[in-house]
Scaffold this motif. Structure first.
Motif, PDB file in Angstrom:
ATOM      1  N   LEU A 106     -51.789  41.221 -91.124  1.00 10.09           N
ATOM      2  CA  LEU A 106     -52.875  40.609 -90.279  1.00 10.09           C
ATOM      3  C   LEU A 106     -53.783  41.747 -89.522  1.00 10.09           C
ATOM      4  N   LEU A 107     -54.547  42.175 -90.055  1.00 10.49           N
ATOM      5  CA  LEU A 107     -55.437  43.230 -89.123  1.00 10.49           C
ATOM      6  C   LEU A 107     -56.082  42.707 -88.397  1.00 10.49           C
ATOM      7  N   ILE A 108     -56.257  43.491 -86.906  1.00  5.62           N
ATOM      8  CA  ILE A 108     -56.770  43.352 -85.793  1.00  5.62           C
ATOM      9  C   ILE A 108     -57.829  44.461 -85.580  1.00  5.62           C
ATOM     10  N   ASP A 109     -58.910  44.346 -85.155  1.00  5.24           N
ATOM     11  CA  ASP A 109     -59.953  45.371 -84.611  1.00  5.24           C
ATOM     12  C   ASP A 109     -59.244  45.591 -83.154  1.00  5.24           C
ATOM     13  N   ALA A 110     -58.674  46.884 -83.142  1.00  7.35           N
ATOM     14  CA  ALA A 110     -58.142  47.346 -81.803  1.00  7.35           C
ATOM     15  C   ALA A 110     -59.277  47.554 -80.864  1.00  7.35           C
ATOM     16  N   GLU A 111     -60.613  47.858 -81.042  1.00 10.32           N
ATOM     17  CA  GLU A 111     -61.664  47.832 -80.235  1.00 10.32           C
ATOM     18  C   GLU A 111     -61.993  46.421 -79.532  1.00 10.32           C
ATOM     19  N   GLU A 112     -62.106  45.373 -80.474  1.00  6.76           N
ATOM     20  CA  GLU A 112     -62.530  44.155 -80.230  1.00  6.76           C
ATOM     21  C   GLU A 112     -61.348  43.213 -79.521  1.00  6.76           C
ATOM     22  N   GLY A 113     -60.212  43.949 -79.847  1.00 13.24           N
ATOM     23  CA  GLY A 113     -59.052  42.864 -79.238  1.00 13.24           C
ATOM     24  C   GLY A 113     -58.792  41.605 -80.176  1.00 13.24           C
ATOM     25  N   VAL A 114     -57.708  41.001 -79.601  1.00 12.46           N
ATOM     26  CA  VAL A 114     -57.323  39.579 -80.335  1.00 12.46           C
ATOM     27  C   VAL A 114     -58.228  38.471 -80.081  1.00 12.46           C
ATOM     28  N   LYS A 115     -58.534  37.681 -81.278  1.00  8.27           N
ATOM     29  CA  LYS A 115     -59.309  36.605 -81.208  1.00  8.27           C
ATOM     30  C   LYS A 115     -58.615  35.338 -81.580  1.00  8.27           C
ATOM     31  N   SER A 116     -59.140  34.356 -81.152  1.00  6.34           N
ATOM     32  CA  SER A 116     -58.372  32.866 -81.467  1.00  6.34           C
ATOM     33  C   SER A 116     -58.226  32.904 -83.075  1.00  6.34           C
ATOM     34  N   LYS A 149     -54.065  51.622 -75.195  1.00  4.69           N
ATOM     35  CA  LYS A 149     -53.057  51.397 -76.157  1.00  4.69           C
ATOM     36  C   LYS A 149     -52.255  50.341 -75.507  1.00  4.69           C
ATOM     37  N   GLU A 150     -51.915  50.652 -74.096  1.00  3.66           N
ATOM     38  CA  GLU A 150     -50.928  50.073 -73.498  1.00  3.66           C
ATOM     39  C   GLU A 150     -51.569  48.436 -73.215  1.00  3.66           C
ATOM     40  N   LYS A 151     -52.855  48.562 -72.975  1.00  4.39           N
ATOM     41  CA  LYS A 151     -53.663  47.216 -72.475  1.00  4.39           C
ATOM     42  C   LYS A 151     -53.644  46.354 -73.854  1.00  4.39           C
ATOM     43  N   ILE A 152     -53.834  47.111 -75.160  1.00  3.66           N
ATOM     44  CA  ILE A 152     -53.682  46.253 -76.322  1.00  3.66           C
ATOM     45  C   ILE A 152     -52.607  45.608 -76.486  1.00  3.66           C
ATOM     46  N   ILE A 153     -51.600  46.480 -76.249  1.00  2.09           N
ATOM     47  CA  ILE A 153     -50.008  46.030 -76.505  1.00  2.09           C
ATOM     48  C   ILE A 153     -49.702  44.878 -75.641  1.00  2.09           C
ATOM     49  N   GLN A 155     -51.895  42.643 -74.717  1.00  3.10           N
ATOM     50  CA  GLN A 155     -52.551  41.441 -75.162  1.00  3.10           C
ATOM     51  C   GLN A 155     -52.186  40.858 -76.384  1.00  3.10           C
ATOM     52  N   LEU A 156     -51.442  41.802 -77.246  1.00  2.57           N
ATOM     53  CA  LEU A 156     -50.757  41.411 -78.529  1.00  2.57           C
ATOM     54  C   LEU A 156     -49.412  40.423 -77.923  1.00  2.57           C
ATOM     55  N   GLN A 157     -48.829  41.075 -77.140  1.00  2.00           N
ATOM     56  CA  GLN A 157     -47.715  40.224 -76.624  1.00  2.00           C
ATOM     57  C   GLN A 157     -47.945  38.913 -76.172  1.00  2.00           C
ATOM     58  N   ARG A 158     -49.240  38.793 -75.322  1.00  2.00           N
ATOM     59  CA  ARG A 158     -49.621  37.734 -74.904  1.00  2.00           C
ATOM     60  C   ARG A 158     -50.035  36.548 -75.855  1.00  2.00           C
ATOM     61  N   LYS A 159     -50.897  37.203 -76.911  1.00  2.00           N
ATOM     62  CA  LYS A 159     -51.660  36.261 -77.489  1.00  2.00           C
ATOM     63  C   LYS A 159     -50.556  35.909 -78.828  1.00  2.00           C
ATOM     64  N   PHE A 160     -49.640  36.762 -79.020  1.00  2.29           N
ATOM     65  CA  PHE A 160     -48.666  36.478 -80.191  1.00  2.29           C
ATOM     66  C   PHE A 160     -47.328  36.389 -79.796  1.00  2.29           C
ATOM     67  N   SER A 161     -47.348  35.409 -78.716  1.00  2.00           N
ATOM     68  CA  SER A 161     -45.795  35.296 -77.934  1.00  2.00           C
ATOM     69  C   SER A 161     -44.987  34.353 -78.781  1.00  2.00           C
TER      70      SER A 161
END
Length: 232
Positions: A106-116, A149-153, A155-161
């Protein structure tokens, strides 16, 4: 190729040794660019215009003596944002690619962040019981260092909990950074998916869990777990 005849002439499906890896995600997150980076040539058309890929594309490749089939798919939009016609059928083919794969990236655009929509696609991959790798792509666009990078991590942990076990790999398809890590993770995930847990080991785990978390009593009855067995 994937079937043999029994003595009575009935076809029986046999295991396909080539691992199927599909690349899914929203439009213009870099799926085609990543596939090109993995195979080392510009086989798949890449464009800044979202929706360039209309059909699923299969590409067989060998890496470290392992055989893979890379499936590039069309970008998946929310239903309300899809156009009728070709785009609708492209979405159907993308969904079909997930159904026939072993591991889905599952590809995520690192610049845009995680979307619904990213979370919805992850849920579909889980529903189909496929292996999952979360790929944060376009890392070359981020020039703010480890802090970003830590900010993205986080967000990933929160959105993909709901998938805390899913591995995350940061890539740059443009600069071909860290892309082959996907092969290593896919092999590891495939082995885990095929693992069989011995009945004694499984029951020991169940007993330990039951002793720590007692089941609620219903009236005078207290439910008991006799044994567990991995059937598939």
């Amino acid at each position: 190729k994937n079937a043999k005849l029994t003595k009575v002439g009935k076809k029986v499906e046999t295991e396909n040794k080539m691992m199927q890896i599909c690349f899914v995600g929203r439009p213009n997150v870099g799926k085609s660019s990543l596939v090109n980076a993995l195979i080392g040539q510009e086989k798949v058309i890449v464009s800044e215009i979202a929706g360039t890929t209309r059909d699923s594309t299969d590409t067989p490749i060998s890496f470290n003596k392992e055989d893979f089939n890379l499936i590039d798919t069309a970008g998946l939009r929310r239903r309300g944002k899809r156009e009728v016609g070709i785009e609708k059928f492209s979405a159907i083919r993308s969904i079909g690619a997930v159904e026939r794969c072993d591991v889905a990236c599952l590809l995520i655009d690192a610049e845009e962040g995680v979307k619904s929509q990213d979370c919805h696609v992850a849920e579909y991959i889980l529903e189909k019981q496929k292996g999952l790798i979360i790929v944060a792509n376009k890392l070359d666009l981020l020039e703010k260092g480890e802090e970003e990078k830590e900010k993205i991590i986080r967000q990933l942990q929160r959105k993909f909990s709901f998938v805390p076990w899913a591995p995350v790999v940061f890539t740059s398809a443009k600069n071909k950074k860290n892309v082959t890590k996907i092969f290593d993770l896919a092999v590891e995930i495939d082995k885990e998916r095929k693992k069989r847990i011995p009945t004694a080991e499984l029951n020991n785990f169940i007993q330990q869990s039951a002793s720590k978390h007692h089941a609620s009593t219903i009236g005078k009855d207290s439910p008991k777990i006799f044994y567990a067995n991995q059937v598939a």
